[in-house]
Motif scaffolding. Structure first.
Motif, PDB file in Angstrom:
ATOM      1  N   GLN A 289       0.824  -1.195   0.000  1.00 43.34           N
ATOM      2  CA  GLN A 289       0.000   0.000   0.000  1.00 43.34           C
ATOM      3  C   GLN A 289       0.871   1.263   0.000  1.00 43.34           C
ATOM      4  O   GLN A 289       1.971   1.254   0.544  1.00 43.34           O
ATOM      5  N   GLU A 290       0.334   2.303  -0.615  1.00 46.83           N
ATOM      6  CA  GLU A 290       0.982   3.610  -0.649  1.00 46.83           C
ATOM      7  C   GLU A 290       0.080   4.616   0.061  1.00 46.83           C
ATOM      8  O   GLU A 290      -1.085   4.764  -0.290  1.00 46.83           O
ATOM      9  N   VAL A 291       0.603   5.287   1.061  1.00 43.39           N
ATOM     10  CA  VAL A 291      -0.109   6.366   1.736  1.00 43.39           C
ATOM     11  C   VAL A 291       0.703   7.641   1.528  1.00 43.39           C
ATOM     12  O   VAL A 291       1.891   7.688   1.866  1.00 43.39           O
ATOM     13  N   GLY A 292       0.064   8.658   0.958  1.00 43.25           N
ATOM     14  CA  GLY A 292       0.819   9.853   0.608  1.00 43.25           C
ATOM     15  C   GLY A 292       0.101  11.139   0.943  1.00 43.25           C
ATOM     16  O   GLY A 292      -1.098  11.158   1.254  1.00 43.25           O
ATOM     17  N   PHE A 293       0.838  12.220   0.859  1.00 48.87           N
ATOM     18  CA  PHE A 293       0.286  13.553   1.069  1.00 48.87           C
ATOM     19  C   PHE A 293       1.043  14.512   0.161  1.00 48.87           C
ATOM     20  O   PHE A 293       2.281  14.504   0.129  1.00 48.87           O
ATOM     21  N   SER A 294       0.285  15.333  -0.572  1.00 46.85           N
ATOM     22  CA  SER A 294       0.885  16.312  -1.473  1.00 46.85           C
ATOM     23  C   SER A 294       0.240  17.671  -1.261  1.00 46.85           C
ATOM     24  O   SER A 294      -0.927  17.762  -0.861  1.00 46.85           O
ATOM     25  N   ALA A 295       0.995  18.718  -1.542  1.00 52.46           N
ATOM     26  CA  ALA A 295       0.499  20.085  -1.450  1.00 52.46           C
ATOM     27  C   ALA A 295       1.027  20.870  -2.642  1.00 52.46           C
ATOM     28  O   ALA A 295       2.185  20.719  -3.040  1.00 52.46           O
ATOM     29  N   GLY A 296       0.162  21.691  -3.216  1.00 52.17           N
ATOM     30  CA  GLY A 296       0.573  22.473  -4.376  1.00 52.17           C
ATOM     31  C   GLY A 296      -0.163  23.790  -4.437  1.00 52.17           C
ATOM     32  O   GLY A 296      -0.860  24.180  -3.494  1.00 52.17           O
ATOM     33  N   TYR A 297      -0.032  24.458  -5.570  1.00 49.56           N
ATOM     34  CA  TYR A 297      -0.673  25.766  -5.747  1.00 49.56           C
ATOM     35  C   TYR A 297      -1.328  25.817  -7.119  1.00 49.56           C
ATOM     36  O   TYR A 297      -0.679  25.612  -8.146  1.00 49.56           O
TER      37      TYR A 297
END
Length: 202
Positions: free
Chosen positions: A38-46
């Motif tokens: 499993q892959e658990v991720g978090f991303s932030a952008g604009y």
């Protein structure tokens, strides 16, 4: 009798022992991830507005947050440069629109990702996602007339595996919001979304 230099002796010993320097393995693919992980991720952008036609007048922009979960559906498939693995999962997308007024949007998108095997710790990927998206932009922008919309995204990125089970990500997505013709007008909103993030695999 001619004396061998120490450097030549060391080189001969390494070759005799079957040692290969790391640069000799520079074309070996990374293979630490397996089917079922499993892959658990978090991303932030604009979000940055993209106006494709004269009907697109709003310059919407603002931060976006994207927690996600996926499962690896395959061991490495394919050969050569396109060898990789398929991941299927879901993502929550939250956007705070700061132009023309402060508004919000939140959605849930199933997503599919193809993670190329890459080389050493670098693995490029492509991804696609789409799903329902609720926003209070109605009444503030001429392109949208419904609170319930849909988002479609397509993007590319690069994962840098700092450990076999953790990666830092950087990528770009093209981001589209519309109501799928359920109400008029439905010009839609388009945007570029550069982002960074991280992911854990277990």
């Amino acid at each position: 009798m001619t004396r061998l230099r120490p450097g030549i002796i060391v080189l001969l010993l390494l070759l005799t022992a079957g040692f290969h320097p790391s640069f000799a393995r520079s074309e070996e693919p990374v293979s630490g991830l397996r089917f079922g992980m499993q892959e658990v991720g978090f991303s932030a952008g604009y979000l940055i507005s993209v106006r494709l036609t004269s009907d697109h007048s709003t310059k919407q922009q603002g931060p976006a947050l994207m927690p996600s979960w996926s499962m690896i559906l395959t061991d490495p498939i394919g050969k050569s440069w396109y060898q990789g693995q398929i991941l299927l999962g879901a993502e929550i997308v939250y956007v705070q629109f700061q132009e023309p007024v402060l508004t919000h949007g939140i959605g849930f998108t199933p997503k599919i990702k193809y993670l190329f095997s890459g080389y050493h710790s670098l693995r490029p990927y492509v991804e696609f996602a789409g799903g329902p998206f609720y926003t209070d932009l109605v009444g503030y922008v001429p392109e949208e007339s419904a609170r319930l919309n849909f988002i479609l995204t397509a993007g590319v990125g690069l994962s840098w595996f700092v450990t076999p089970r953790m990666a830092l990500n950087a990528g770009y997505r093209f981001h589209h919001i519309s109501n799928a013709g359920t109400r008029y007008p439905n010009v839609g909103l388009n945007a570029s979304l550069p982002y960074i993030g991280f992911a854990f695999y277990f």
